[in-house]
Motif scaffolding. Sequence first.
Motif, PDB file in Angstrom:
ATOM      1  N   ARG A 129       0.814  -1.217   0.000  1.00 32.60           N
ATOM      2  CA  ARG A 129       0.000   0.000   0.000  1.00 32.60           C
ATOM      3  C   ARG A 129       0.847   1.267   0.000  1.00 32.60           C
ATOM      4  O   ARG A 129       0.405   2.330  -0.438  1.00 32.60           O
ATOM      5  CB  ARG A 129      -0.930   0.010   1.227  1.00 32.60           C
ATOM      6  CG  ARG A 129      -2.128  -0.901   1.051  1.00 32.60           C
ATOM      7  CD  ARG A 129      -2.821  -1.200   2.356  1.00 32.60           C
ATOM      8  NE  ARG A 129      -3.920  -2.139   2.144  1.00 32.60           N
ATOM      9  CZ  ARG A 129      -5.198  -1.769   2.038  1.00 32.60           C
ATOM     10  NH1 ARG A 129      -5.544  -0.509   2.161  1.00 32.60           N
ATOM     11  NH2 ARG A 129      -6.134  -2.666   1.812  1.00 32.60           N
ATOM     12  N   ALA A 173      -5.718  -3.340  -8.197  1.00 33.99           N
ATOM     13  CA  ALA A 173      -6.077  -1.990  -7.760  1.00 33.99           C
ATOM     14  C   ALA A 173      -6.896  -2.004  -6.479  1.00 33.99           C
ATOM     15  O   ALA A 173      -7.446  -0.983  -6.081  1.00 33.99           O
ATOM     16  CB  ALA A 173      -6.858  -1.295  -8.871  1.00 33.99           C
ATOM     17  N   ILE A 174      -6.976  -3.160  -5.825  1.00 32.73           N
ATOM     18  CA  ILE A 174      -7.977  -3.296  -4.768  1.00 32.73           C
ATOM     19  C   ILE A 174      -7.702  -2.409  -3.564  1.00 32.73           C
ATOM     20  O   ILE A 174      -8.612  -2.007  -2.843  1.00 32.73           O
ATOM     21  CB  ILE A 174      -8.119  -4.770  -4.344  1.00 32.73           C
ATOM     22  CG1 ILE A 174      -9.455  -4.978  -3.627  1.00 32.73           C
ATOM     23  CG2 ILE A 174      -6.962  -5.204  -3.439  1.00 32.73           C
ATOM     24  CD1 ILE A 174     -10.112  -6.257  -3.969  1.00 32.73           C
ATOM     25  N   SER A 175      -6.447  -2.063  -3.332  1.00 33.12           N
ATOM     26  CA  SER A 175      -6.171  -1.244  -2.146  1.00 33.12           C
ATOM     27  C   SER A 175      -6.254   0.243  -2.461  1.00 33.12           C
ATOM     28  O   SER A 175      -6.011   1.068  -1.598  1.00 33.12           O
ATOM     29  CB  SER A 175      -4.788  -1.606  -1.584  1.00 33.12           C
ATOM     30  OG  SER A 175      -3.811  -1.408  -2.567  1.00 33.12           O
ATOM     31  N   ARG A 176      -6.605   0.567  -3.700  1.00 32.95           N
ATOM     32  CA  ARG A 176      -6.738   1.989  -4.053  1.00 32.95           C
ATOM     33  C   ARG A 176      -8.144   2.479  -3.761  1.00 32.95           C
ATOM     34  O   ARG A 176      -9.118   1.758  -3.946  1.00 32.95           O
ATOM     35  CB  ARG A 176      -6.465   2.179  -5.552  1.00 32.95           C
ATOM     36  CG  ARG A 176      -5.004   2.077  -5.898  1.00 32.95           C
ATOM     37  CD  ARG A 176      -4.805   1.929  -7.386  1.00 32.95           C
ATOM     38  NE  ARG A 176      -5.554   2.909  -8.163  1.00 32.95           N
ATOM     39  CZ  ARG A 176      -5.522   2.928  -9.485  1.00 32.95           C
ATOM     40  NH1 ARG A 176      -4.796   2.050 -10.148  1.00 32.95           N
ATOM     41  NH2 ARG A 176      -6.223   3.820 -10.160  1.00 32.95           N
ATOM     42  N   GLY A 177      -8.251   3.726  -3.334  1.00 27.80           N
ATOM     43  CA  GLY A 177      -9.581   4.257  -3.046  1.00 27.80           C
ATOM     44  C   GLY A 177     -10.136   5.077  -4.195  1.00 27.80           C
ATOM     45  O   GLY A 177     -11.304   5.435  -4.197  1.00 27.80           O
ATOM     46  N   LEU A 210      -1.606  -1.248  -8.982  1.00 30.69           N
ATOM     47  CA  LEU A 210      -1.470  -0.750  -7.608  1.00 30.69           C
ATOM     48  C   LEU A 210      -1.060   0.721  -7.632  1.00 30.69           C
ATOM     49  O   LEU A 210      -1.120   1.411  -6.632  1.00 30.69           O
ATOM     50  CB  LEU A 210      -0.419  -1.606  -6.884  1.00 30.69           C
ATOM     51  CG  LEU A 210      -0.116  -1.394  -5.421  1.00 30.69           C
ATOM     52  CD1 LEU A 210      -1.273  -1.883  -4.570  1.00 30.69           C
ATOM     53  CD2 LEU A 210       1.145  -2.153  -5.031  1.00 30.69           C
ATOM     54  N   LYS A 214     -16.105  -5.385  -3.868  1.00 30.48           N
ATOM     55  CA  LYS A 214     -14.649  -5.333  -3.766  1.00 30.48           C
ATOM     56  C   LYS A 214     -14.169  -6.172  -2.589  1.00 30.48           C
ATOM     57  O   LYS A 214     -13.215  -6.939  -2.701  1.00 30.48           O
ATOM     58  CB  LYS A 214     -14.277  -3.855  -3.531  1.00 30.48           C
ATOM     59  CG  LYS A 214     -13.021  -3.424  -4.229  1.00 30.48           C
ATOM     60  CD  LYS A 214     -12.887  -1.906  -4.135  1.00 30.48           C
ATOM     61  CE  LYS A 214     -11.444  -1.548  -3.924  1.00 30.48           C
ATOM     62  NZ  LYS A 214     -11.196  -0.103  -3.868  1.00 30.48           N
ATOM     63  N   VAL A 261      -0.767  -7.333  -3.232  1.00 31.93           N
ATOM     64  CA  VAL A 261      -1.593  -6.254  -3.766  1.00 31.93           C
ATOM     65  C   VAL A 261      -2.225  -5.440  -2.632  1.00 31.93           C
ATOM     66  O   VAL A 261      -3.097  -4.626  -2.865  1.00 31.93           O
ATOM     67  CB  VAL A 261      -2.688  -6.759  -4.736  1.00 31.93           C
ATOM     68  CG1 VAL A 261      -2.056  -7.346  -5.980  1.00 31.93           C
ATOM     69  CG2 VAL A 261      -3.590  -7.778  -4.065  1.00 31.93           C
ATOM     70  N   GLY A 262      -1.770  -5.679  -1.411  1.00 31.69           N
ATOM     71  CA  GLY A 262      -2.182  -4.825  -0.299  1.00 31.69           C
ATOM     72  C   GLY A 262      -3.398  -5.300   0.472  1.00 31.69           C
ATOM     73  O   GLY A 262      -3.974  -4.537   1.242  1.00 31.69           O
TER      74      GLY A 262
END
Lengths: 236, 290, 345
Positions: free
Chosen positions: A77, A103-107, A152, B161, B179-180
């Motif tokens: 992150r 891209a899942i940790s992007r808001g 990411l 999600k 991926v976090g």
Amino acid sequence: MPALLEVAALSAFYGETEVLHGIDFAVAAGGVTALLGANGAGKTTTLRAICGMVRARGEIVFDGEAIAGRATEAIARRGIGHVPDGRGTFLELSVEENLRLGAISRGDRGVGDDIERMFGYFPKLRERLRQQAGTLSGGEQQMLAIARALLLRPKLLLLDEPSFGLAPLIVTEMFAILARINREERMSMLIVEQNANLALALADHAYLLETGRIMMSGAAAEMRENAAIRHSYLGY
Amino acid sequence: MQALLHQIFSGIATGGIYASVALALVMIYQATHHVNFAQGEMATFSTYIALTLIEAGLPYWIAFVITVAISFVIGVVIERVLMRPMTEAPVLSSVGVFIGLLLIFNSVTGWIFTYTVKAFPSPFPETSRFLGGWASPHEAGATAVTLIVLALVYVFFRFTKLGLAMRAAAFNPVSSRLVGIHVGWMLALGWGLAAAIGAIAGMMVAPIVFLDPGMMSGILLYAFAGALLGGIDNALGAVIGGFAVGVIENLAGAYLVGAELKLTLALIIILAVLILKPAGLFGRAIVSRV
Amino acid sequence: MSAARRPILPVILALGLAVALAFLVSDYRLFQLTMVLAYAIAILGLDMLIGYTGQISLGHGAFYAVGAYTAAILMANFDVPYWATLPIAALICAGFGFAFGFPALRLGGLYLALATFALAIAVPQLLKYKAFEAWTGGVQGIVISKPDPPFGLKLSQDQWLYLFTLMVTVVLFLLARNLLRGRIGLAMRAVRDHALAAEAMGVDIALLKTRTFALSAMYTGIAGALGAIAVQFVAPDSFSVLVSITLFVGLVVGGITSLAGAVFGAIFIVFLPNIAENISKAAPGAIYGVILIAFLYLLPMGFAGLRRRVARPGATAQPPAQALTPSPGTPSPGKSAAEIRIKSG
């Protein structure tokens, strides 16, 4: 160029065994740095240590912040995308889901556009969008892994042997794309490769790793001319 | 014919309960490769919580929601506290911990709520003009609730999600971290969801079988049978398997073995699946045959 | 495992004490001690499967029940003397074990646990089944009478039964000791730790596992017969899934792959409920659960491991749990295979 990633006295362990013995290196912002070395030299371990995937000691400063000892997901992150050894595909999920996971940790809301941009680099992925990722060929999975890591929106991309197990033609194509990504997105990269020839063509700086220690470092161009390296790793 | 239809519909109604518990089992299995032997006991405990809330005067559906929420929290806490150190543990240790949990939940339930058999209210009317006698209103209502829950779970995992992150964490924790995704929390959420689904199954079945601390042990057995029949690594398969064993149980109970051997029937289904088709009908063949 | 000679003295002292107890404590305590011995045999049987072969059974209560019912039916319906029921119970349980183990053991760890757990849950229902009622007495069960001491010995019934059970226990433990320390025990451990290597060395894994399952069921069945004779009563509801779970708890708490551990575990499961029931009817289960989990986290070698650790401080007890299923990816040293080579060569 200022250093994006600075590593000092990094040691790493598998169980009780120390496999990295205090190495120092840096990755310049916007540059491509290559870690070269034979099998078992500790290249993959170095990438894993940066991402907090193995027990490690030493200093890792990324983008002005000490990240050593942080959890892997926190480091991701923070902005390090990792294309892991073995490609790390979510085999059971669709290609689209694999991309969305990147891209899942992007808001933010720009994910759709970013995925579109990835198709610009890897048009094959668009064709395979609905397919289960496990059915992709090795080369396609490698491209998927790179796209996933880029989604990411990292500041630094770690690449673990992207050429591994792929046909020469595909490897050439992929390295061309990596060069494009470095140029167009100003993406900093740390690339681990056994294929030193390829890596040195892409990189501007390189380190040579041998049994957990850095034996040599310098500008990629100089390393290519270095007789010892040519002899041991480039094969001519 | 009427009787047969009634048996089939009853089978679907109880099958829905099995399907829910089977789904709860599979969710935890997919993420951790552990089978939660305490899933039934946890659900029973939740059902007692619901009864306590209802007896305290809360309207049924409010008690229902609170119970689901409490069960969710219990599930999360168990994962965080007990299961987390078990991630890499060998089978014997994990089985042992689950058996320990089963014992604790069973005893604590008996301790707090006593071992006497209690009636549990149904939120649905006693009789209905619409169903024409081939299903009781509670059976119809419970089936509807089960189907709604299953549909919600599907939508959650397929289209959100968070659902995607949870599936990713279950399939490939290493890549998920890269991926976090906070994999540990995804597992905890999975446990919470499984506990919540189990609680709903408990509340739906309690009016039929009455409530006592051992209420779910037979149901857990059928849920195992359903999960194995459908494929223990396949959520949809497990749900279908759950419905299937519900119908098989009811038909066999009515026409073949009688009600006395229902549990034995579950045992036979389990053994038959394990021996003849260990991956289940819809699972991938990854059973470790040593 | 290295053939370190265990001192024989403590064993003799313990045996002497065990015999002396027959004349020192009340009949009720003797009944409890008889149950300790029966459970010790049952746990030893379970240990052969779980500890030595690495196969998890959560359903050994079923074999305990079969042994108990065999003894009760033979005594009540066929006037078979109590001592003669033991070999018959042994044979029948070995047969059941073989029949159940044959298909079940092809399955890996968790699936076997599941199948046996299902078996355990189904047992009371089977015992109540109407078709068997003429023999089993249905829900009512069977009442049997306590045997009198033979040869006009001046012993109470409880004293005699205790001493008789002690004799059986000693014989079964000696047999097990020789078996487990010998070639077969070695093969069992090899299968547990390195199935592939064991197979490569010529061990017929399926046959070995099935035979172990039968042997394990046989021990547990004999224990069931002894238990039934001591309790003088069998009924379906005494053989719920809790019997299986209790045996499992006793094994883990006593310590797996340890003969002494089986005895410790048996002492634990007989006396803990007595103490705990003073608190609440539910307390034994809860305490079992808590202690089981605590042992798995803190003392994976059980009481027996604690004893070893105290006896040899510094010697890190290798947690057998880890040996059971080496997690994939972590290469474990091919120790057992090497051992086989040394021993057979």
